[in-house]
Design a protein around this motif. Structure first.
Motif, PDB file in Angstrom:
ATOM      1  N   VAL A 568       0.820  -1.208   0.000  1.00 24.65           N
ATOM      2  CA  VAL A 568       0.000   0.000   0.000  1.00 24.65           C
ATOM      3  C   VAL A 568       0.856   1.261   0.000  1.00 24.65           C
ATOM      4  O   VAL A 568       0.450   2.318  -0.477  1.00 24.65           O
ATOM      5  CB  VAL A 568      -0.969  -0.014   1.209  1.00 24.65           C
ATOM      6  N   SER A 569       2.072   1.150   0.477  1.00 25.40           N
ATOM      7  CA  SER A 569       2.962   2.311   0.530  1.00 25.40           C
ATOM      8  C   SER A 569       3.405   2.781  -0.846  1.00 25.40           C
ATOM      9  O   SER A 569       3.967   3.865  -0.985  1.00 25.40           O
ATOM     10  CB  SER A 569       4.200   1.982   1.374  1.00 25.40           C
ATOM     11  N   TYR A 593      -1.312  -4.305  -0.296  1.00 25.31           N
ATOM     12  CA  TYR A 593      -1.256  -4.969   1.004  1.00 25.31           C
ATOM     13  C   TYR A 593      -0.500  -4.111   2.012  1.00 25.31           C
ATOM     14  O   TYR A 593       0.379  -3.323   1.667  1.00 25.31           O
ATOM     15  CB  TYR A 593      -0.614  -6.346   0.887  1.00 25.31           C
ATOM     16  N   GLY A 594      -0.867  -4.261   3.279  1.00 31.55           N
ATOM     17  CA  GLY A 594      -0.227  -3.497   4.349  1.00 31.55           C
ATOM     18  C   GLY A 594       1.136  -4.053   4.684  1.00 31.55           C
ATOM     19  O   GLY A 594       1.436  -5.222   4.480  1.00 31.55           O
ATOM     20  N   ASP A 598       3.596   1.407   5.535  1.00 30.94           N
ATOM     21  CA  ASP A 598       2.315   2.080   5.675  1.00 30.94           C
ATOM     22  C   ASP A 598       2.441   3.486   6.224  1.00 30.94           C
ATOM     23  O   ASP A 598       1.520   4.285   6.124  1.00 30.94           O
ATOM     24  CB  ASP A 598       1.379   1.281   6.595  1.00 30.94           C
ATOM     25  N   PRO A 627      -5.862  -2.508   2.731  1.00 32.65           N
ATOM     26  CA  PRO A 627      -6.122  -2.854   4.138  1.00 32.65           C
ATOM     27  C   PRO A 627      -7.435  -2.240   4.619  1.00 32.65           C
ATOM     28  O   PRO A 627      -7.888  -1.206   4.125  1.00 32.65           O
ATOM     29  CB  PRO A 627      -4.920  -2.240   4.868  1.00 32.65           C
ATOM     30  N   PHE A 630      -7.885   1.490   5.484  1.00 33.39           N
ATOM     31  CA  PHE A 630      -7.626   2.468   4.424  1.00 33.39           C
ATOM     32  C   PHE A 630      -8.896   2.704   3.610  1.00 33.39           C
ATOM     33  O   PHE A 630      -9.654   1.777   3.338  1.00 33.39           O
ATOM     34  CB  PHE A 630      -6.525   1.975   3.471  1.00 33.39           C
TER      35      PHE A 630
END
Length: 649
Positions: A568-569, A593-594, A598, A627, A630
């Motif tokens: 996700v970053s 995905y986390g 993050d 996630p 979010f």
């Protein structure tokens, strides 16, 4: 703008003089529309301020082509032998470089325009009108009637006697005068109807001619027996006969017989042309015989172009299946000046065991059948198709700074680019490989040598812009070995299809920076679990998040084992993502995905400011966009969701 560019770096006095010239310009002799009356003095002034006569001449040569024409720089080079631009230049390569230099100067002052290809240039219609006006003066003696649909010889011209250059290209003349009285003519560019027979005595009054380009019609080369000053002869889609008369043209530097379907064999007499620098038989589909040692005798030959739909009957033993003697590749060894080569070799057996290609700067070599060559080679390109991989030939050409590789159905090899060739990986720009059944890895990278100059040079694969891989049932990884000395800094397009055993695409080190990646297409990769491998395994410090700022299109199909796409970053580094399609990836748990990265999204929002089309076709019970903590902000114009219950917020 052209005036401003022309006067750049000039003194204040020169600016004042130029202003006075423009102010006092007289338009009484201008019969054209108001726009042209205004443009002419400005463009003429810009022309006058060009620094060298070579630049001026190159500018005027561009008006020989029809209006709005993509002008091939290769054609310009072939015409320069009849002008001062080619004076004191022995090499065709040097003449070509000089043309490129002059064209850059003209582009810099806005007198020529760029095209989509670096190998072509354009001239604005108004600029061309001015160039024709200048070139038609007594100083130059141009007569330009190009691309105006002429079918009859232009009788409106009272006299051709003063002409030094005539361009009638881009027409379909159905008649020619019996003879052309042009005692000063140096350059003739002519296009006629395909069925027209050029009169036998047509060239008798053009004994000073140095450049002749004839497209269409039928020509007996005997009609050129008195044109002994010819240096550049180009016959295109022309019915040629009596080719033995070429022996009379001993000053020829350039001989082009392009798309001449009447030619079935080259006469041995071409081997007598000791000054020949360029031989082009592109597109001669019926050419079946080149006599033994014809090519080998052309000691000054720099450019040999045979590859596109032309001769491929290279003989090894010296006798072809018809019982006639045919050329062999060994003759290329004796051409010490050869730097540009285009050819097709149908079978590996045609390559002698001890054969070494000359030191080439540009080439397009096709080994096997199934590929069609382009025109003039502008890079280093190798195509392999339907034949076992000749390792020796491949490695030879690879170390000749190979830039473009395309393979289909290559032979029994497990590694396409072994570690011993890794220095050559710095030059690769495009790699396209299809149906290689035994390949297990594409790039074997090897260890970087500590303290070597290699560390200071460009990283491996740093020039690669496009990678397409399809049909590798045994492929386990794309890059084998440590990737710390590898950079995908130029990669723009990545297409992966039917890679049955591939489990990941990028290592974390490779994924940390993909600054130019625009398209990522993945399909039918049945064992792919992650786009980016979770652990690097190289004991390297990896930044928190991959960076893919230019990505516009992401498409994933038929990847049944895929669990995650990106962390996700990564979402803040996807500002240009416009289209995302994921279909038939039913094991997908999360698209984003986390993880440890993050922290980049402290506000808990996934933002894609350019995302217009999102298509998700999956049978899944996961809340898989991102996630649960979010939210997503998506400015969508088209949304397609099929086959699952929950997407997320």
């Amino acid at each position: 703008m052209t005036v401003g560019k022309a006067l750049r770096d000039k003194s204040e006095v020169e600016w004042e003089v130029a202003f006075r010239r423009l102010k006092n310009s007289q338009f009484l002799d201008m019969e054209h529309i108001e726009e042209q009356k205004t443009a002419y003095p400005c463009l003429k002034l810009s022309y006058d301020y060009l620094k060298s006569k070579e630049t001026k001449l190159c500018f005027l040569l561009c008006c020989l082509f029809p209006e709005d024409y993509n002008i091939p720089i290769d054609d310009l080079t072939r015409y320069t032998v009849g002008y001062e631009l080619d004076q004191d230049v022995e090499s065709i390569g040097d003449a070509r470089k000089r043309v490129y230099v002059e064209i850059k100067k003209l582009k810099d002052c806005c007198m020529l325009l760029d095209t989509e290809s670096d190998e072509h240039v354009k001239m604005h219609d108004l600029v061309r009108d001015v160039a024709i006006r200048i070139a038609s003066s007594k100083e130059y003696g141009f007569m330009v009637k190009a691309g105006i649909g002429l079918k009859e010889w232009p009788t409106s011209i009272k006299s051709f006697e003063a002409c030094e250059t005539i361009s009638l290209m881009g027409n379909k003349l159905t008649e020619l005068p019996e003879g052309l009285e042009c005692p000063q003519l140096k350059v003739l560019l002519l296009e006629v109807d395909d069925g027209l027979n050029v009169p036998q005595r047509f060239f008798e009054g053009t004994k000073e001619i140095e450049v002749l380009s004839l497209k269409g019609g039928c020509l007996s080369l005997q009609s050129l027996e008195l044109s002994t000053k010819l240096q550049s002869l180009m016959l295109i889609t022309c019915g040629c006969k009596d080719l033995i008369w070429l022996r009379k043209l001993q000053r020829l530097k350039i001989l082009g017989l392009m798309w001449c379907l009447s030619i079935e064999e080259l006469p041995d007499e071409i081997g007598e042309l000791k000054e020949l620098r360029l031989l082009d038989v592109t597109g001669c589909e019926r050419l079946r015989r080149i006599p033994v040692n014809l090519i080998g005798r052309l000691k000054k030959l720099e450019e040999l172009l045979i590859g596109h739909r032309s001769f491929d009957g290279w003989d090894v033993v010296g006798c072809d299946s018809t019982g006639g003697m045919n050329a062999s590749l060994t003759e290329l060894k004796s051409l010490s000046q050869l730097v540009v080569l285009s050819l097709r070799i149908p079978k590996v057996e045609c390559i002698p065991r001890d054969f070494v290609f000359p030191s080439l700067l540009k080439y397009h070599i096709i080994l096997g059948n199934g590929f069609v060559a382009g025109g003039y080679p502008t890079s280093t390109r190798l195509n392999l198709a339907g034949t076992s991989l000749n390792v020796k030939t491949f490695e030879q050409l690879f170390l000749h700074k190979l830039e473009f590789v395309e393979m289909r159905g290559c032979g029994d090899v497990s590694t396409l680019f072994p570690a011993r060739l890794r220095q050559g990986l710095k030059n690769l720009k495009e790699v396209i490989v299809d149906r290689c059944k035994s390949v297990e890895e594409v790039f074997e990278l090897g260890e970087a040598d500590e303290g070597s100059s290699e560390e200071k040079e460009l990283p491996l694969l740093s020039s690669l812009t496009e990678l397409k891989l399809r049909g590798f049932p045994e492929l386990k990884c794309i890059w084998k070995g440590p990737t710390g000395h590898v950079s995908l800094q130029s990669l723009a397009r990545l297409y992966l299809n039917s890679l049955d055993k591939l489990t990941f695409i990028f290592t974390p080190a490779l994924a940390q920076s993909l600054p130019k990646l625009e398209s990522l297409h993945i399909s039918k990769c049945g064992k792919l679990k992650n786009i980016i491998r979770e652990e690097d395994g190289e004991r390297e410090i990896i930044p928190e998040s991959p960076h893919i700022p230019k990505l516009e299109t992401l498409r994933i199909y038929d990847c049944g084992k895929l669990e995650y796409v990106f962390p996700v970053s990564v979402s803040p580094s996807l500002p240009n993502l416009e289209q995302m399609t994921i279909a038939r990836a039913d094991n997908l748990k999360k698209i984003f995905y986390g993880g440890e990265g993050d922290a980049h999204n402290r506000d808990g929002i996934i933002k894609f400011p350019q995302l217009r089309e999102l298509s998700l076709r999956l049978r899944s019970n996961y809340s898989f966009l991102g996630p649960r903590n979010f939210d997503a902000q998506l400015p969508l114009q088209k949304l397609t969701i099929e086959g699952h219950e929950e997407v997320g917020n």
